[in-house]
Motif scaffolding. Structure first.
Motif, PDB file in Angstrom:
ATOM      1  N   TRP A 257      35.485 -24.950 -16.702  1.00  0.00           N
ATOM      2  CA  TRP A 257      36.335 -24.383 -17.335  1.00  0.00           C
ATOM      3  C   TRP A 257      36.780 -25.409 -18.441  1.00  0.00           C
ATOM      4  CZ3 TRP A 257      40.792 -27.582 -17.563  1.00  0.00           C
ATOM      5  CH2 TRP A 257      41.974 -27.375 -18.005  1.00  0.00           C
ATOM      6  N   LEU A 258      36.781 -27.006 -18.290  1.00  0.00           N
ATOM      7  CA  LEU A 258      36.962 -27.862 -19.303  1.00  0.00           C
ATOM      8  C   LEU A 258      36.173 -27.752 -20.585  1.00  0.00           C
ATOM      9  CD1 LEU A 258      38.792 -30.378 -19.216  1.00  0.00           C
ATOM     10  CD2 LEU A 258      36.769 -31.737 -18.422  1.00  0.00           C
ATOM     11  N   ASN A 259      34.893 -27.134 -20.319  1.00  0.00           N
ATOM     12  CA  ASN A 259      33.989 -26.981 -21.554  1.00  0.00           C
ATOM     13  C   ASN A 259      33.954 -25.811 -22.138  1.00  0.00           C
ATOM     14  OD1 ASN A 259      33.096 -29.828 -21.285  1.00  0.00           O
ATOM     15  ND2 ASN A 259      31.443 -29.405 -19.610  1.00  0.00           N
ATOM     16  N   GLU A 260      34.746 -24.619 -21.567  1.00  0.00           N
ATOM     17  CA  GLU A 260      34.905 -23.359 -22.181  1.00  0.00           C
ATOM     18  C   GLU A 260      35.065 -23.577 -23.418  1.00  0.00           C
ATOM     19  OE1 GLU A 260      34.157 -19.630 -22.938  1.00  0.00           O
ATOM     20  OE2 GLU A 260      33.947 -20.415 -20.828  1.00  0.00           O
TER      21      GLU A 260
ATOM     22  N   ALA B 183      29.252 -30.033  -0.616  1.00  0.00           N
ATOM     23  CA  ALA B 183      29.021 -30.953  -1.859  1.00  0.00           C
ATOM     24  C   ALA B 183      29.476 -30.344  -3.238  1.00  0.00           C
ATOM     25  CB  ALA B 183      27.418 -31.409  -2.036  1.00  0.00           C
ATOM     26  N   LYS B 184      29.009 -28.831  -3.240  1.00  0.00           N
ATOM     27  CA  LYS B 184      29.252 -28.191  -4.300  1.00  0.00           C
ATOM     28  C   LYS B 184      30.959 -27.870  -4.705  1.00  0.00           C
ATOM     29  CE  LYS B 184      24.889 -25.950  -4.704  1.00  0.00           C
ATOM     30  NZ  LYS B 184      24.087 -24.385  -4.815  1.00  0.00           N
ATOM     31  N   ARG B 185      31.280 -27.872  -3.569  1.00  0.00           N
ATOM     32  CA  ARG B 185      32.794 -27.535  -3.545  1.00  0.00           C
ATOM     33  C   ARG B 185      33.551 -28.871  -3.925  1.00  0.00           C
ATOM     34  NH1 ARG B 185      34.077 -25.385   1.997  1.00  0.00           N
ATOM     35  NH2 ARG B 185      32.016 -25.141   2.397  1.00  0.00           N
ATOM     36  N   LEU B 186      33.040 -30.066  -3.608  1.00  0.00           N
ATOM     37  CA  LEU B 186      33.816 -31.423  -4.222  1.00  0.00           C
ATOM     38  C   LEU B 186      33.186 -31.613  -5.339  1.00  0.00           C
ATOM     39  CD1 LEU B 186      32.984 -33.797  -1.171  1.00  0.00           C
ATOM     40  CD2 LEU B 186      35.117 -32.771  -1.650  1.00  0.00           C
ATOM     41  N   ALA B 187      32.051 -31.249  -5.718  1.00  0.00           N
ATOM     42  CA  ALA B 187      31.645 -31.435  -7.447  1.00  0.00           C
ATOM     43  C   ALA B 187      32.316 -30.653  -8.240  1.00  0.00           C
ATOM     44  CB  ALA B 187      30.003 -31.321  -7.380  1.00  0.00           C
ATOM     45  N   ALA B 188      32.809 -29.483  -7.621  1.00  0.00           N
ATOM     46  CA  ALA B 188      33.695 -28.549  -8.543  1.00  0.00           C
ATOM     47  C   ALA B 188      34.912 -29.065  -9.167  1.00  0.00           C
ATOM     48  CB  ALA B 188      33.741 -26.820  -7.862  1.00  0.00           C
ATOM     49  N   THR B 189      35.620 -30.108  -8.368  1.00  0.00           N
ATOM     50  CA  THR B 189      36.685 -30.539  -8.695  1.00  0.00           C
ATOM     51  C   THR B 189      36.739 -31.950  -9.881  1.00  0.00           C
ATOM     52  OG1 THR B 189      36.777 -32.187  -6.982  1.00  0.00           O
ATOM     53  CG2 THR B 189      37.619 -29.926  -6.434  1.00  0.00           C
ATOM     54  N   THR B 190      35.509 -32.008 -10.244  1.00  0.00           N
ATOM     55  CA  THR B 190      35.351 -33.270 -11.192  1.00  0.00           C
ATOM     56  C   THR B 190      34.880 -32.956 -12.478  1.00  0.00           C
ATOM     57  OG1 THR B 190      32.947 -33.544 -10.528  1.00  0.00           O
ATOM     58  CG2 THR B 190      34.387 -34.574  -8.965  1.00  0.00           C
ATOM     59  N   LYS B 191      35.278 -33.884 -13.554  1.00  0.00           N
ATOM     60  CA  LYS B 191      34.760 -33.675 -14.902  1.00  0.00           C
ATOM     61  C   LYS B 191      33.291 -33.694 -15.067  1.00  0.00           C
ATOM     62  CE  LYS B 191      38.771 -35.329 -17.574  1.00  0.00           C
ATOM     63  NZ  LYS B 191      38.775 -36.448 -18.297  1.00  0.00           N
TER      64      LYS B 191
ATOM     65  N   VAL C  40      40.039 -26.789  -6.833  1.00  0.00           N
ATOM     66  CA  VAL C  40      39.442 -26.457  -7.869  1.00  0.00           C
ATOM     67  C   VAL C  40      40.194 -26.067  -9.111  1.00  0.00           C
ATOM     68  CG1 VAL C  40      37.383 -25.611  -9.279  1.00  0.00           C
ATOM     69  CG2 VAL C  40      37.246 -26.018  -6.557  1.00  0.00           C
ATOM     70  N   CYS C  41      41.066 -25.077  -8.673  1.00  0.00           N
ATOM     71  CA  CYS C  41      42.019 -24.661  -9.846  1.00  0.00           C
ATOM     72  C   CYS C  41      43.161 -25.254  -9.911  1.00  0.00           C
ATOM     73  CB  CYS C  41      42.366 -23.124  -9.114  1.00  0.00           C
ATOM     74  SG  CYS C  41      41.135 -21.877  -9.095  1.00  0.00           S
ATOM     75  N   LEU C  42      43.602 -26.128  -9.073  1.00  0.00           N
ATOM     76  CA  LEU C  42      44.630 -26.887  -9.249  1.00  0.00           C
ATOM     77  C   LEU C  42      44.153 -28.198 -10.151  1.00  0.00           C
ATOM     78  CD1 LEU C  42      47.805 -27.929  -8.586  1.00  0.00           C
ATOM     79  CD2 LEU C  42      46.748 -29.151  -6.376  1.00  0.00           C
TER      80      LEU C  42
ATOM     81  N   GLY D  73      31.028 -32.819 -12.746  1.00  0.00           N
ATOM     82  CA  GLY D  73      30.304 -31.704 -12.261  1.00  0.00           C
ATOM     83  C   GLY D  73      29.322 -32.320 -11.034  1.00  0.00           C
ATOM     84  N   ARG D  74      29.536 -33.730 -10.846  1.00  0.00           N
ATOM     85  CA  ARG D  74      29.044 -34.189  -9.776  1.00  0.00           C
ATOM     86  C   ARG D  74      29.648 -34.471  -8.542  1.00  0.00           C
ATOM     87  NH1 ARG D  74      27.286 -39.200 -10.487  1.00  0.00           N
ATOM     88  NH2 ARG D  74      25.525 -39.039  -9.218  1.00  0.00           N
ATOM     89  N   SER D  75      29.369 -34.678  -7.171  1.00  0.00           N
ATOM     90  CA  SER D  75      30.383 -34.939  -6.174  1.00  0.00           C
ATOM     91  C   SER D  75      30.663 -36.332  -6.235  1.00  0.00           C
ATOM     92  CB  SER D  75      29.343 -34.728  -4.786  1.00  0.00           C
ATOM     93  OG  SER D  75      30.048 -35.364  -3.838  1.00  0.00           O
ATOM     94  N   PRO D  76      31.960 -36.571  -5.934  1.00  0.00           N
ATOM     95  CA  PRO D  76      32.838 -37.842  -6.006  1.00  0.00           C
ATOM     96  C   PRO D  76      32.040 -38.841  -5.036  1.00  0.00           C
ATOM     97  CG  PRO D  76      34.178 -36.291  -5.087  1.00  0.00           C
ATOM     98  CD  PRO D  76      33.038 -35.538  -5.571  1.00  0.00           C
ATOM     99  N   LEU D  77      31.456 -38.295  -4.048  1.00  0.00           N
ATOM    100  CA  LEU D  77      30.775 -39.266  -3.097  1.00  0.00           C
ATOM    101  C   LEU D  77      29.103 -39.578  -3.309  1.00  0.00           C
ATOM    102  CD1 LEU D  77      31.998 -36.918   0.141  1.00  0.00           C
ATOM    103  CD2 LEU D  77      33.156 -38.980  -0.854  1.00  0.00           C
ATOM    104  N   ALA D  78      28.782 -38.843  -4.391  1.00  0.00           N
ATOM    105  CA  ALA D  78      27.478 -39.252  -5.052  1.00  0.00           C
ATOM    106  C   ALA D  78      27.433 -40.558  -5.717  1.00  0.00           C
ATOM    107  CB  ALA D  78      26.862 -37.994  -5.552  1.00  0.00           C
ATOM    108  N   THR D  79      27.600 -41.540  -4.865  1.00  0.00           N
ATOM    109  CA  THR D  79      27.454 -43.102  -5.505  1.00  0.00           C
ATOM    110  C   THR D  79      26.130 -43.600  -5.345  1.00  0.00           C
ATOM    111  OG1 THR D  79      28.207 -44.085  -3.468  1.00  0.00           O
ATOM    112  CG2 THR D  79      29.985 -43.511  -5.357  1.00  0.00           C
TER     113      THR D  79
END
Length: 454
Positions: free
Chosen positions: A95-98, A31-39, A393-395, A41-47
């Motif tokens: 990264w986005l908020n750095e 869940a944290k790996r998926l959340a790490a790819t989003t603006k 995440v880095c991509l 910071g929440r999992s895209p599956l957490a609807t």
């Protein structure tokens, strides 16, 4: 010359090695790996309406599908994460908020590459500093060093969408003269100067502690010089070096370093010379992608008296997965016995480090989520085991910086950019398919593009 041993790499390790637990490393869960790819910071599956149990199960299924493309960091004994298992993760959101992150702008978007400085007659004593004291591999004494032009072409593909150019100034090493009371003896060569015609920076040198090269130059001095050379339209500048480098008096050598906030980095090709491979314990049979061979990782962990872990077949037996396609391309290739093979091997190592150090100029930290080009390394043996690609995440970070912040695309445009970037790298790899790393990287990309198309 004998070929590689008969390891077929039939079992592929997609999670961390058994040593990770021993080292105290806890990889972020699915869940944290998926959340790490989003603006967000929440999992895209957490609807809304989904329970934590359902989200966890869906997350595990999603990352299981990603694993044959993006396995976990190997984390073998003596790897970087072994020494620093609590290294903090950098998500896309963080990264986005750095605050200090350098953003691409239309006025500042060019990546500049400076060729290795020329040795002028006044410092002729430097001739030969770029050659390792071991000058032969497999009976081959002379092969081509990595070229600046090849580095430009690789970076144009890796950071697709950005202009990549040679630094117009010609850099030269020249004599450095200290005031009389501080002048060293003529044969000591403690200082040299680095000039771009407009200014001259003092560069410290020293004898190489491990005697692999005649002498080294100081990395921090080089970085100071490069900062002063930044063109007005530069997003970042990388200085290529063919000399061995050191960062401080306590280390033996350093291959590269970035001052990300200052948008500069320096990369040396010296320690990647194949003539040093025997001393560094390089296992040609298990460089990336075959570094994920379970038999190989188990053998390194066995030295530390760890028992092999049982495998879950449904995870790794995906014959058309990007990692399996990459392994199948290279598993029958022999250790490079030719001049061309050694030259290509040397360049492939430098190219991977160039992309990594420039990644720091994009504000990216070392990655702990997956096996990734942005992982930190503790030495040459680990360096050649790591992949050339960026993890999910880095991509996201690179794609957002170029496609969204610079080119003003939306999410669909970013997804299109990702595919275009893969195609650009695949085209480069096709031209360099005589080199294991690029042949494997090209196969990996073809598999990944097929997944994205599906």
């Amino acid at each position: 010359m004998a070929g590689r041993a008969a390891c077929q790499h039939d079992e592929v390790l997609l999670e961390c090695s058994p040593w990770a637990e021993e080292a105290g490393f806890e990889r972020p869960d699915a869940a944290k790996r998926l959340a790490a790819t989003t603006k967000s910071g929440r999992s895209p599956l957490a609807t809304k309406g989904k329970s934590k149990k359902v989200i966890k199960k869906l997350s595990e299924q999603a990352v299981q599908q990603l694993s044959p493309s993006f396995p976990g960091p190997l984390l073998l004994p003596k790897d970087e994460l072994n020494w620093d298992p609590d290294y903090p993760p950098q998500s896309f959101r963080s990264w986005l908020n750095e605050i200090e992150r350098n953003k691409l702008t239309p006025e500042r978007k060019t990546l500049y590459v400076a060729s290795p400085p020329t040795v002028t007659p006044g410092v002729g004593f430097m001739n030969g500093w770029e050659k390792p004291t071991t000058v032969s591999i497999n009976g081959l004494k002379h092969f081509e060093s990595p070229s600046a032009e090849a580095s430009l072409e690789y970076l144009r593909a890796f950071y697709h969408g950005l202009p990549v150019r040679h630094l117009p100034q010609r850099l030269c090493f020249v004599p450095w003269t200290e005031p009389p009371q501080r002048t060293k003896t003529a044969d000591n060569h403690e200082y040299i100067g680095l000039t771009d015609n407009n200014r001259c920076t003092r560069i410290r040198t020293r004898e190489t502690p491990d005697k692999k090269f005649k002498r080294q130059v100081n990395l921090n001095d080089l970085l100071d010089a490069v900062i002063d050379m930044l063109p007005d339209n530069a997003y970042s500048l990388v200085l290529l070096m063919d000399l061995d480098m050191y960062e401080d008096e306590d280390d033996d050598f350093c291959c590269g370093r970035a001052y990300g906030g200052s948008r500069v980095c320096v990369v040396s090709s010296a320690r990647y010379h194949p003539a040093l491979d025997v001393d560094e314990g390089i296992d040609y049979e298990h460089m990336w992608p075959t570094s994920h061979c379970k038999k190989f990782t188990d053998s390194l962990c066995a030295v530390e008296e760890l028992e092999p872990q049982e495998h879950i077949k449904s995870i790794y037996e995906t014959q058309d997965s990007p990692l399996r396609l990459a392994i199948d391309i290279v598993k029958k290739v022999s250790t490079p016995p030719t001049v061309e093979g050694c030259s290509g091997l040397w360049f492939s190592r430098v190219a991977r480090t160039l992309a990594h150090e420039l990644g720091h100029c994009f504000g990216m930290d070392h990655c702990i989520f997956y096996a990734c080009n942005m992982q930190g390394t503790s030495g040459m043996a680990e360096d050649v085991r790591q992949p050339p690609y960026l993890c999910p995440v880095c991509l996201e970070k690179v794609a957002h910086a170029i496609a969204c912040e610079l080119q003003l695309h939306n999410q669909t445009g970013k997804e299109d950019y990702t595919k275009e970037r893969y195609r650009a790298i695949a085209e480069f790899c096709e031209a360099w398919k005589h080199v294991d790393l690029f042949a494997a990287y090209g196969a990996w990309i073809r598999g990944r593009l097929q997944q994205l198309s599906g």
